[in-house]
Each structure stands twice: as C-alpha cells, then as structure tokens.
Design a protein around this motif. Structure first.
Motif, mmCIF file in Angstrom:
data_model
loop_
_atom_site.group_PDB
_atom_site.id
_atom_site.type_symbol
_atom_site.label_atom_id
_atom_site.label_comp_id
_atom_site.label_asym_id
_atom_site.label_seq_id
_atom_site.Cartn_x
_atom_site.Cartn_y
_atom_site.Cartn_z
ATOM 1 N N ALA A 289 12.244 13.900 54.803
ATOM 2 C CA ALA A 289 11.334 13.904 53.962
ATOM 3 C C ALA A 289 9.838 14.291 54.516
ATOM 4 N N SER A 290 9.511 14.025 55.942
ATOM 5 C CA SER A 290 8.057 14.614 56.246
ATOM 6 C C SER A 290 8.047 15.665 55.992
ATOM 7 N N PHE A 291 9.314 16.975 57.287
ATOM 8 C CA PHE A 291 9.381 18.780 57.139
ATOM 9 C C PHE A 291 9.791 18.816 55.530
ATOM 10 N N LEU B 197 7.806 -0.917 55.016
ATOM 11 C CA LEU B 197 6.260 -0.845 55.474
ATOM 12 C C LEU B 197 6.327 -0.320 56.952
ATOM 13 N N ARG B 198 5.243 1.362 57.081
ATOM 14 C CA ARG B 198 5.168 0.945 58.660
ATOM 15 C C ARG B 198 3.755 -0.629 59.317
ATOM 16 N N ILE B 199 4.787 -0.987 60.522
ATOM 17 C CA ILE B 199 3.972 -1.665 60.749
ATOM 18 C C ILE B 199 2.159 -1.670 61.220
ATOM 19 N N GLY C 207 8.779 5.983 47.964
ATOM 20 C CA GLY C 207 8.130 7.035 48.464
ATOM 21 C C GLY C 207 8.925 7.287 49.720
ATOM 22 N N THR C 208 7.838 8.497 50.533
ATOM 23 C CA THR C 208 8.376 8.141 52.310
ATOM 24 C C THR C 208 7.313 7.308 52.992
ATOM 25 N N ALA C 209 5.970 7.322 53.717
ATOM 26 C CA ALA C 209 6.138 5.966 53.440
ATOM 27 C C ALA C 209 4.795 5.382 52.698
ATOM 28 N N HIS D 234 6.938 11.076 67.686
ATOM 29 C CA HIS D 234 5.931 10.940 66.787
ATOM 30 C C HIS D 234 6.117 9.616 65.920
ATOM 31 N N LYS D 235 6.496 8.796 66.344
ATOM 32 C CA LYS D 235 7.413 7.347 65.934
ATOM 33 C C LYS D 235 6.966 6.119 66.492
ATOM 34 N N ILE D 236 5.735 5.047 65.989
ATOM 35 C CA ILE D 236 5.006 3.795 66.462
ATOM 36 C C ILE D 236 6.424 2.954 66.530
ATOM 37 N N ALA E 232 3.043 13.072 56.290
ATOM 38 C CA ALA E 232 1.777 13.563 57.424
ATOM 39 C C ALA E 232 2.333 13.322 58.964
ATOM 40 N N ARG E 233 3.235 11.927 58.402
ATOM 41 C CA ARG E 233 3.248 11.838 60.249
ATOM 42 C C ARG E 233 3.719 12.309 60.892
ATOM 43 N N SER E 234 4.964 13.174 60.492
ATOM 44 C CA SER E 234 6.135 14.588 61.283
ATOM 45 C C SER E 234 6.755 13.541 62.604
HETATM 46 S S1 SF4 Z 1 9.735 8.607 59.067
HETATM 47 FE FE1 SF4 Z 1 8.201 7.079 57.889
HETATM 48 S S2 SF4 Z 1 6.571 7.534 58.572
HETATM 49 FE FE2 SF4 Z 1 7.332 8.947 59.623
HETATM 50 S S3 SF4 Z 1 7.364 11.039 59.183
HETATM 51 FE FE3 SF4 Z 1 8.964 9.932 58.044
HETATM 52 S S4 SF4 Z 1 8.568 9.269 55.940
HETATM 53 FE FE4 SF4 Z 1 6.894 9.708 57.415
#
Ligand code: SF4
Length: 151
Positions: free
Chosen positions: A50-52, A111-113, A83-85, A149-151, A42-44
């Motif tokens: 992978a997200s789209f 892992l997302r920070i 998986g994705t995230a 859209h990335k932290i 869902a983070r797009s």
């Molecule tokens: S880079 Fe990671 S957090 Fe961002 S949309 Fe792709 S899977 Fe999700």
C-alpha cells in the motif's frame, strides 16, 4: 502494451468520492458504510504494498469525508473509515467526534500505536467500541522493526 507501465496518480483525491456503493447482506461489513479517508502512506514499511504502490500519501479533506459520512448515515449507523494508516489522518479526532455526535459508531480497523493518545482512547470509549483493537508488534525485535521501518 508498453514495456513499462507507469502508474498515474490522482494528485487530489478530493475531486471524487470513494465510498461504499453496494452493500451485500449476510457479510461481515453489512452494517457498516465504508468511506476512504486517505490513500498511500508516507511511512514506507518495507513489506507494505500500500505504501509503495499507492504513493504519495494523500488525505481526503474533512469536509469531503463528512459529506460522505452524511450520505452513509442515511443507510447505516456504523461508518468504517478506510485507508492505509488511518490514524495518520490529521482530522481523525474531529471526524470521529462528528460520527459519535450523530449517535453512530466509527469503525477504525487499525490504529498505529504511536498515534494513540488520551484523546483517541477517550474516543474509542465514547464510540462504544467493544470489539477491541488489534495490537500487533508484528516483528520479533526492535532491530527488525527498525530494518522494516515499523515501530
Ligand atoms: S504497514 Fe501501515 S504504516 Fe506501514 S507503510 Fe503500510 S500502511 Fe503505512
């Protein structure tokens, strides 16, 4: 062939399991049993296929994941969560605790920070994870991260 190809998304990924079937010796993952825990994200982040491509974000249930882990533990002592995230999975802590309680090791690719808290750090330590985690800012500035859209 139709002019436009419509992707058919499986609504509920609990109806089937996606886990390792063939294990190739002398490869990077030969000692790790791979289990898919989620699909879509869902983070797009704007650059992320992978997200789209795999929208919407769907999570496999803890029950199904643990059943797959049990099948994997018959063959191997490392379980790679794919998986994705992956760190967005709401049951990640319980799943990792289960793997560790079976005296096995969880493989967490990335892992997302913003999802790493004290509990996750404790689990990484209990996991005996000596490989370290990838930590990547990925983009040069906060402005660029906001745009993507990335932290
Ligand atoms: S880079 Fe990671 S957090 Fe961002 S949309 Fe792709 S899977 Fe999700």
């Amino acid at each position: 062939m139709p002019e436009r190809i419509k992707i058919k998304h499986v609504k509920d990924i609990n109806y089937f399991c996606t886990e390792e079937v063939i294990s190739a010796p002398d490869t990077e993952m030969e000692d790790m049993f791979l289990v898919e825990v989620n699909r879509g994200c869902a983070r797009s982040c704007r650059f992320c296929a992978a997200s789209f491509v795999y929208r919407p974000a769907r999570f496999r249930s803890e029950t199904e994941i643990i059943a797959a882990i049990d099948r994997g533990l018959i063959r191997k002592k490392k379980i790679g969560l794919v998986g994705t995230a992956v760190s967005d999975h709401p049951g990640l802590v319980n799943i990792c605790e289960y793997i560790i309680a079976q005296k096995a090791q969880a493989g967490l690719g990335s892992l997302r920070i913003d999802r790493i808290d004290e509990k996750i750090v404790d689990l990484i330590k209990a996991n005996g994870d000596r490989d370290g985690r990838a930590r990547a800012g990925m983009q040069g500035s906060q402005r660029m991260r906001d745009v993507l859209h990335k932290i």
